[in-house]
Design a protein around this motif. Structure first.
Motif, PDB file in Angstrom:
ATOM      1  N   VAL A   1      -9.561  -5.458  80.667  1.00  0.00           N
ATOM      2  CA  VAL A   1     -10.766  -4.682  80.413  1.00  0.00           C
ATOM      3  C   VAL A   1     -10.210  -3.306  80.093  1.00  0.00           C
ATOM      4  N   HIS A   2     -10.136  -3.022  78.815  1.00  0.00           N
ATOM      5  CA  HIS A   2      -9.321  -1.867  78.409  1.00  0.00           C
ATOM      6  C   HIS A   2      -9.995  -1.020  77.341  1.00  0.00           C
ATOM      7  N   GLY A   3      -9.584   0.248  77.328  1.00  0.00           N
ATOM      8  CA  GLY A   3     -10.088   1.151  76.302  1.00  0.00           C
ATOM      9  C   GLY A   3      -9.557   0.733  74.937  1.00  0.00           C
ATOM     10  N   GLY A   4      -8.391   0.077  74.924  1.00  0.00           N
ATOM     11  CA  GLY A   4      -7.805  -0.355  73.649  1.00  0.00           C
ATOM     12  C   GLY A   4      -6.881   0.702  73.082  1.00  0.00           C
TER      13      GLY A   4
ATOM     14  N   LEU B   1      -6.173   3.164  68.836  1.00  0.00           N
ATOM     15  CA  LEU B   1      -6.030   4.556  68.406  1.00  0.00           C
ATOM     16  C   LEU B   1      -5.229   4.634  67.104  1.00  0.00           C
ATOM     17  N   GLU B   2      -4.240   3.731  66.978  1.00  0.00           N
ATOM     18  CA  GLU B   2      -3.409   3.721  65.765  1.00  0.00           C
ATOM     19  C   GLU B   2      -4.253   3.527  64.515  1.00  0.00           C
ATOM     20  N   HIS B   3      -5.357   2.762  64.680  1.00  0.00           N
ATOM     21  CA  HIS B   3      -6.206   2.466  63.520  1.00  0.00           C
ATOM     22  C   HIS B   3      -7.344   3.471  63.387  1.00  0.00           C
ATOM     23  N   GLY B   4      -7.408   4.430  64.329  1.00  0.00           N
ATOM     24  CA  GLY B   4      -8.467   5.438  64.274  1.00  0.00           C
ATOM     25  C   GLY B   4      -9.822   4.918  64.723  1.00  0.00           C
ATOM     26  N   TRP B   5      -9.848   3.818  65.503  1.00  0.00           N
ATOM     27  CA  TRP B   5     -11.135   3.253  65.946  1.00  0.00           C
ATOM     28  C   TRP B   5     -11.583   3.990  67.220  1.00  0.00           C
ATOM     29  N   LEU B   6     -11.859   5.289  67.079  1.00  0.00           N
ATOM     30  CA  LEU B   6     -12.126   6.131  68.252  1.00  0.00           C
ATOM     31  C   LEU B   6     -13.442   5.757  68.945  1.00  0.00           C
TER      32      LEU B   6
ATOM     33  N   GLU C   1     -16.359   3.680  73.617  1.00  0.00           N
ATOM     34  CA  GLU C   1     -17.300   2.707  74.179  1.00  0.00           C
ATOM     35  C   GLU C   1     -16.590   1.811  75.199  1.00  0.00           C
ATOM     36  N   SER C   2     -15.367   1.375  74.861  1.00  0.00           N
ATOM     37  CA  SER C   2     -14.635   0.473  75.754  1.00  0.00           C
ATOM     38  C   SER C   2     -14.291   1.172  77.063  1.00  0.00           C
ATOM     39  N   SER C   3     -13.946   2.445  76.987  1.00  0.00           N
ATOM     40  CA  SER C   3     -13.599   3.185  78.208  1.00  0.00           C
ATOM     41  C   SER C   3     -14.814   3.289  79.123  1.00  0.00           C
TER      42      SER C   3
ATOM     43  N   ASP D   1      -7.119   9.466  77.525  1.00  0.00           N
ATOM     44  CA  ASP D   1      -7.743  10.083  78.709  1.00  0.00           C
ATOM     45  C   ASP D   1      -8.984  10.879  78.321  1.00  0.00           C
ATOM     46  N   VAL D   2      -8.890  11.586  77.176  1.00  0.00           N
ATOM     47  CA  VAL D   2     -10.037  12.398  76.736  1.00  0.00           C
ATOM     48  C   VAL D   2     -11.225  11.476  76.421  1.00  0.00           C
ATOM     49  N   LEU D   3     -10.953  10.366  75.702  1.00  0.00           N
ATOM     50  CA  LEU D   3     -12.048   9.477  75.300  1.00  0.00           C
ATOM     51  C   LEU D   3     -12.690   8.780  76.489  1.00  0.00           C
ATOM     52  N   SER D   4     -11.983   8.745  77.632  1.00  0.00           N
ATOM     53  CA  SER D   4     -12.640   8.195  78.830  1.00  0.00           C
ATOM     54  C   SER D   4     -13.296   9.332  79.618  1.00  0.00           C
ATOM     55  N   LEU D   5     -13.362  10.505  78.996  1.00  0.00           N
ATOM     56  CA  LEU D   5     -13.931  11.707  79.617  1.00  0.00           C
ATOM     57  C   LEU D   5     -13.230  11.986  80.947  1.00  0.00           C
ATOM     58  N   PHE D   6     -11.941  11.684  80.995  1.00  0.00           N
ATOM     59  CA  PHE D   6     -11.104  11.881  82.190  1.00  0.00           C
ATOM     60  C   PHE D   6     -11.664  11.139  83.397  1.00  0.00           C
TER      61      PHE D   6
END
Ligand SMILES: Cc1cc2nc3c(=O)[nH]c(=O)nc-3n(C[C@H](O)[C@H](O)[C@H](O)COP(=O)(O)OP(=O)(O)OC[C@H]3O[C@@H](n4cnc5c(N)ncnc54)[C@H](O)[C@@H]3O)c2cc1C
Length: 555
Positions: A67-70, A74-79, A84-86, A128-133
């Motif tokens: 169960v991961h942010g993926g 990030l390499e593909h720019g799917w921010l 959402e995953s985070s 970390d930023v995309l999971s809002l820390f």
């Protein structure tokens, strides 16, 4: 929420199909269909869910269980997907603490690795930023020495350093099952081993579906206002029952895993790695005494009911692991089990490789009104489901003006067994009642608060304390519990998805199959011939797995 969910409820639900139409028929009881049925039932939509096999028997029991942010995305720019995953990772840790566990992941960087240290560090900051820390912990960079202290079996030659970051591991099949059970608890009618074989239409619009009971052979017709096709890799096969000329939405790929003894690999934590063979991101995951190595990502021509890992898949995975853990020297003889699943990926004609095919999803409405959910991933199943049910709600409103609640509290209500987050406390309660420490820990991780119900069965019938496989923490009582509360219908349901014995035992626990058939047969009313047929079917599945990985390529 220890409610009956069994052959009896299955029969009762099937018996109502002919005379009680439903608002929503969900086809497919993988994690996606399960999530849709749960969300819909919680919003008061009269829902029916069927699966051609056991719940989760498709891709939802063959994932990497992350169960991961993926990070890889990030390499593909799917921010957006990472964001959402985070968020979903945090939700699942909360609603299913027995099935979803936070885990540190080590990401080493060797000289010449496709991902360098600076790129990794920048990526992990963004992660970390995309999971809002709000991830379970923030990443930390490690130099070469610190990394080797942590994981001494890692290849030291060319090692530059790396990082530790956080994600979560889950029991994928049990997550799908718990979600289906929650849907049932909220009023959905649910049956496994029931396949859609055709649709009923009036004026070109879908009005219902023809279903076949794969255990009893009976056929049923169910009328539904809305039908959702959530059949994962079988999405296009089911769409063609409605629209024979439909262009494919999916480009499925096969992903294989192998389980090998952990002492051979020597990893303590989970690893995210780039394969030295081709630079692909892969995982080496601790799983009890085993390490699970995955995965491959190869195009497939045919959607098989039971995809298998083959010797080429296994050779690739073992070679990649050997290159990073040189002491492992893994060969085919070390493989405890190998398995494969099909990723229901959206067709993306421009994508350069299978790995570059987006992991996002699409909701598509066919000319006759069939709603299809295609793509996605396990981590985001809950939010995908909410989006699908929003579409269903709009259709119901247009139909009869009803107002369906805008949201269901799927992010707050725990899944069955997830009511208490402190697993140590739950295990201590069992130990106080005389359950062995290792067994208590295993029961709590499978059943959460419902582990107490398994222990109660043992108290009432002490012979049920017997292990299914000597030395492994899986009890005879679990078979009875799974028949009465988890709709286990076959030996395979018990040994492959409701317990991990098929994958964790070197002989696929085939010696346990007769005892399981006896216990399950007692619950389900099997005669001797049925019990024998069940054991034979299970043994032949184990045999097919072994044959498929008979060495063809040297490691
Ligand atoms: C190797 C691999 C690793 C992965 N790792 C991860 C990961 O770590 N994390 C993550 O988030 N995602 C991961 N994924 C993706 C994730 O597993 C899938 O996106 C998800 O499980 C798909 O669930 P689903 O319900 O859509 O499909 P499925 O689980 O395949 O469910 C579809 C269901 O439809 C049923 N069905 C088929 N035909 C019919 C019919 N005619 N009538 C009724 N029912 C029918 C099938 O029996 C099946 O149970 C991975 C995928 C693979 C292959």
């Amino acid at each position: 929420m220890d409610q009956p969910f069994s052959a009896v409820t299955r029969r009762a639900d099937l018996d109502t199909l002919a005379d009680q139409a439903c608002d929503l028929l969900v086809l497919g009881g993988g994690v996606t269909g399960a999530g849709i049925a749960r969300d819909a039932a919680m919003r008061g939509i009269q829902t029916v869910l069927v699966d051609a096999g056991d719940f989760g028997h498709g891709t939802s029991s063959r994932s990497s269980c992350l169960v991961h942010g993926g990070l890889r995305y990030l390499e593909h720019g799917w921010l957006r997907l990472v964001f959402e995953s985070s968020r979903e990772r945090a939700v699942l840790l909360r609603i299913a603490p027995h099935l979803v566990h936070p885990a540190p992941f080590v990401f080493p960087v060797h000289r010449g690795s496709r991902v360098g240290r600076l790129t990794l560090d920048a990526g992990l900051w963004l992660y970390d930023v995309l999971s809002l820390f709000r991830n379970v912990g923030r990443h930390r960079s490690l130099d070469r020495r610190a990394l080797l202290r942590l994981e001494p079996s890692l290849r030291d030659q060319g090692l530059l350093g790396g990082a530790v970051y956080y994600d979560a591991q889950c029991d994928d099949a049990r997550l799908a099952l718990a979600t289906v059970r929650s849907a049932h608890h909220h009023g959905a009618r649910v049956a496994s081993y029931v396949a859609v074989i055709g649709f009923e239409k009036a004026g070109g619009r879908i009005r219902g579906a023809r279903l076949e009971d794969r255990l009893g052979g009976a056929r049923h017709t169910v009328h539904a206002h809305v039908i959702v096709n959530a059949t994962g890799p079988w999405t296009d096969t089911v769409r063609r029952l409605d629209e024979p000329q439909a262009k494919p939405l999916l480009r499925p790929t096969k992903g294989a895993h192998v389980a090998v003894p952990r002492r051979r690999v020597g990893n303590t934590e989970a690893f995210t790695l780039t394969s030295p063979l081709d630079g692909r991101v892969m995982f080496v995951l601790p799983w009890g005494d085993l390490s699970v190595i995955g995965t491959t990502d190869t195009d497939v021509d045919e959607i098989q009911d039971e995809p298998l890992a083959d010797s080429t898949d296994v050779a690739y995975l073992l070679r990649s692991a050997n290159a990073l853990f040189p002491g492992a020297r893994l060969t085919f003889e070390d493989v405890v089990c190998a398995w494969a699943g099909l990723r229901p990926l959206l067709d993306a004609p421009g994508a350069k490789s299978a790995a570059a095919v987006p992991r996002e999803h699409r909701i598509v409405e066919g000319p006759s009104g069939l709603l299809t959910i295609a793509g996605g991933k396990l981590t985001t199943y809950r939010s995908m489901a909410a989006e699908v049910v929003d579409s269903v709600a709009r259709r119901l409103r247009a139909l009869d003006g009803r107002r369906v609640p805008r949201r269901a509290p799927t992010d707050r209500e725990p899944l069955p067994g997830g009511e208490v987050g402190d697993l140590e406390l739950l295990a201590r309660d069992l130990i106080d009642e005389g359950v062995d420490t290792g067994v208590a820990a295993a029961l709590v991780r499978r059943y959460g608060t419902e582990a107490a119900a398994v222990a109660n069965l043992v108290q009432r019938e002490p012979s049920l304390a017997a292990p299914l496989v000597p030395g492994l923490p899986a009890l005879a009582a679990e078979v009875v519990h799974q028949a009465r509360r988890e709709m286990a219908m076959t030996v395979d349901d018990v040994l492959v998805r409701r317990t991990p014995l098929f994958r964790s035992h070197p002989n696929q626990a085939t010696d346990a199959a007769p005892a399981v058939a006896l216990l399950l047969g007692r619950e389900l009313g099997w005669d001797a011939a049925e019990a024998e047929a069940q054991v034979a079917a299970y043994r032949s599945a184990a045999e097919r797995m072994r044959q498929a990985i008979t060495p063809g390529t040297p490691v």
